[in-house]
Design a protein around this motif. Structure first.
Motif, PDB file in Angstrom:
ATOM      1  N   GLU A   1      20.702  10.478  -2.913  1.00  0.00           N
ATOM      2  CA  GLU A   1      19.783  11.388  -3.583  1.00  0.00           C
ATOM      3  C   GLU A   1      19.630  11.033  -5.056  1.00  0.00           C
ATOM      4  OE1 GLU A   1      17.037  14.387  -3.886  1.00  0.00           O
ATOM      5  OE2 GLU A   1      18.022  13.649  -2.061  1.00  0.00           O
TER       6      GLU A   1
ATOM      7  N   HIS B   1      19.885   8.139  -6.420  1.00  0.00           N
ATOM      8  CA  HIS B   1      19.142   6.888  -6.573  1.00  0.00           C
ATOM      9  C   HIS B   1      17.743   6.941  -5.960  1.00  0.00           C
ATOM     10  CE1 HIS B   1      23.243   5.281  -7.302  1.00  0.00           C
ATOM     11  NE2 HIS B   1      22.616   4.352  -7.995  1.00  0.00           N
ATOM     12  N   ASP B   2      17.312   8.108  -5.478  1.00  0.00           N
ATOM     13  CA  ASP B   2      16.006   8.236  -4.822  1.00  0.00           C
ATOM     14  C   ASP B   2      15.904   7.345  -3.588  1.00  0.00           C
ATOM     15  OD1 ASP B   2      14.935  10.186  -6.494  1.00  0.00           O
ATOM     16  OD2 ASP B   2      14.178   8.711  -7.931  1.00  0.00           O
TER      17      ASP B   2
ATOM     18  N   THR C   1      16.531   6.774   0.754  1.00  0.00           N
ATOM     19  CA  THR C   1      16.473   7.452   2.047  1.00  0.00           C
ATOM     20  C   THR C   1      17.303   6.672   3.059  1.00  0.00           C
ATOM     21  OG1 THR C   1      14.243   8.301   1.627  1.00  0.00           O
ATOM     22  CG2 THR C   1      14.961   8.221   3.912  1.00  0.00           C
TER      23      THR C   1
ATOM     24  N   THR D   1      16.287   2.752   2.231  1.00  0.00           N
ATOM     25  CA  THR D   1      15.066   2.315   1.551  1.00  0.00           C
ATOM     26  C   THR D   1      14.816   3.206   0.344  1.00  0.00           C
ATOM     27  OG1 THR D   1      13.785   3.721   3.064  1.00  0.00           O
ATOM     28  CG2 THR D   1      13.946   1.371   3.612  1.00  0.00           C
ATOM     29  N   HIS D   2      13.936   2.736  -0.536  1.00  0.00           N
ATOM     30  CA  HIS D   2      13.600   3.519  -1.724  1.00  0.00           C
ATOM     31  C   HIS D   2      12.495   4.513  -1.387  1.00  0.00           C
ATOM     32  CE1 HIS D   2      12.780   4.572  -5.860  1.00  0.00           C
ATOM     33  NE2 HIS D   2      13.799   3.830  -6.258  1.00  0.00           N
ATOM     34  N   LYS D   3      12.663   5.747  -1.865  1.00  0.00           N
ATOM     35  CA  LYS D   3      11.687   6.792  -1.565  1.00  0.00           C
ATOM     36  C   LYS D   3      10.301   6.483  -2.121  1.00  0.00           C
ATOM     37  CE  LYS D   3      14.930  10.691  -1.352  1.00  0.00           C
ATOM     38  NZ  LYS D   3      15.328  11.980  -1.988  1.00  0.00           N
ATOM     39  N   HIS D   4      10.247   5.734  -3.210  1.00  0.00           N
ATOM     40  CA  HIS D   4       8.977   5.490  -3.885  1.00  0.00           C
ATOM     41  C   HIS D   4       8.371   4.113  -3.565  1.00  0.00           C
ATOM     42  CE1 HIS D   4       9.884   9.144  -5.904  1.00  0.00           C
ATOM     43  NE2 HIS D   4      10.890   8.636  -6.602  1.00  0.00           N
ATOM     44  N   LYS D   5       8.897   3.462  -2.530  1.00  0.00           N
ATOM     45  CA  LYS D   5       8.353   2.165  -2.128  1.00  0.00           C
ATOM     46  C   LYS D   5       8.037   2.198  -0.640  1.00  0.00           C
ATOM     47  CE  LYS D   5       9.362  -2.787  -1.941  1.00  0.00           C
ATOM     48  NZ  LYS D   5      10.368  -3.840  -2.145  1.00  0.00           N
ATOM     49  N   LYS D   6       6.799   1.927  -0.303  1.00  0.00           N
ATOM     50  CA  LYS D   6       6.387   1.912   1.093  1.00  0.00           C
ATOM     51  C   LYS D   6       7.039   0.748   1.830  1.00  0.00           C
ATOM     52  CE  LYS D   6       2.254   1.598   4.009  1.00  0.00           C
ATOM     53  NZ  LYS D   6       0.775   1.396   4.028  1.00  0.00           N
TER      54      LYS D   6
END
Length: 301
Positions: free
Chosen positions: A157, A159-160, A162, A273-278
């Motif tokens: 959480e 580090h943003d 998932t 994975t990163h929350k802000h990267k598709k």
């Protein structure tokens, strides 16, 4: 301080002369000297010493160059990223799992027209999370259990990040085939008392970031390594044991036995994975191949 000044310092150090560096940089020597002098004043250190035999960095200069070269190298990579013939890279940061090699090889073939570099980095839990958080890795592979779940979910959480499950696995005990316990169908923790344990080294962070499934017994001798090959060699050469999820599909499987731990807790393997990267197409393809590899194991609970 700016990137141009970093390039100036690097060029002077390589040329060993302000005048020669100025020629290479297509600028006048007074302007070059003035820019580096401004940088020295800003930093409060002297970066170069001039003498009859040329110009060389001071100790502070060498220290500055060590960091400046890293920055310049990353900038060069960023510039290359937008050249017409640039091919992308795909990186997975993971715990020490050999079953990832086949999925990586498969996507390397599938995406060879778009990608030039494919990399699997086996490292510590902290480094996995940090590399995904800073976009150095496209995704990470870790596991959660009752012991580490709270601290890892907090870190995810923070580090943003998932976490997505790939399946639940019990603990397996790794032993050499000639080990005194190798013929058992199931092993209890009490059976392991008196035997050394082999573990992967983690940072001394004070957090429960261990990669190994079992804890350390009081007064137990532990053999640490940060390399999967060394761990397997230690297993084959001693009566020590290791613990893990038992997902092994390489030739190492012929050298060791994987025995279920009695009353084993559940471990949830998954990818980060990163929350802000598709998720990219290659990332999705890699995850699909990993799932396909895991389907071949009867270990899933």
């Amino acid at each position: 301080m700016n990137l141009q000044q970093c390039r100036y310092v690097d060029m002077v150090a390589r040329m060993g002369s302000f005048s020669q560096a100025a020629k290479e940089l297509f600028m006048t020597q007074p302007n070059l000297s003035s820019s580096i002098k401004d940088l020295e004043n800003e930093l409060g250190v002297q970066l170069f010493v001039r003498s009859n035999v040329g110009t060389r960095p001071t100790e502070d200069g060498y220290d500055f160059l060590k960091y400046a070269k890293r920055i310049l190298g990353e900038v060069d990579l960023l510039e290359q990223r937008y050249q017409e013939d640039f091919k992308k890279s795909f990186t997975v940061a993971s715990h020490h799992y050999d079953f990832l090699s086949i999925p990586m090889a498969t996507v390397a073939q599938q995406f060879n027209e778009e990608y030039q570099e494919f990399q699997t980095i086996e490292t510590t839990t902290k480094e996995i999370l940090d590399s995904v958080a800073t976009f150095e890795a496209d995704l990470g592979i870790i596991y959660l259990d009752d012991d580490n779940k709270h601290i890892l979910e907090t870190s995810l959480e923070h580090h943003d990040l998932t976490f997505t499950s790939l399946g639940d696995f019990p603990t397996r005990i790794f032993l050499r085939r000639q080990h005194p316990l190798a013929t058992k169908k199931e092993i209890s923790e009490s059976d392991l008392k008196g035997y050394d344990q082999i573990r992967f080294r983690q940072e001394e962070s004070g957090l429960h970031f261990d990669e190994d499934a079992l804890s350390i017994h009081r007064k137990q001798r532990v053999l640490y390594s940060n390399d999967r090959g060394t761990v397997m060699n230690l297993l084959c050469a001693t009566d020590a044991y290791a613990s893990g999820l038992g997902i092994v599909n390489s030739f190492v499987r012929d050298q060791i036995v994987l025995i279920p731990l009695k009353d084993s807790p559940k471990h949830t393997l998954g990818y980060v994975t990163h929350k802000h990267k598709k998720m990219s197409d290659i990332g999705a393809a890699f995850v699909a191949e990993v799932r396909k590899s895991l389907d071949a194991f009867p270990n899933v609970i």
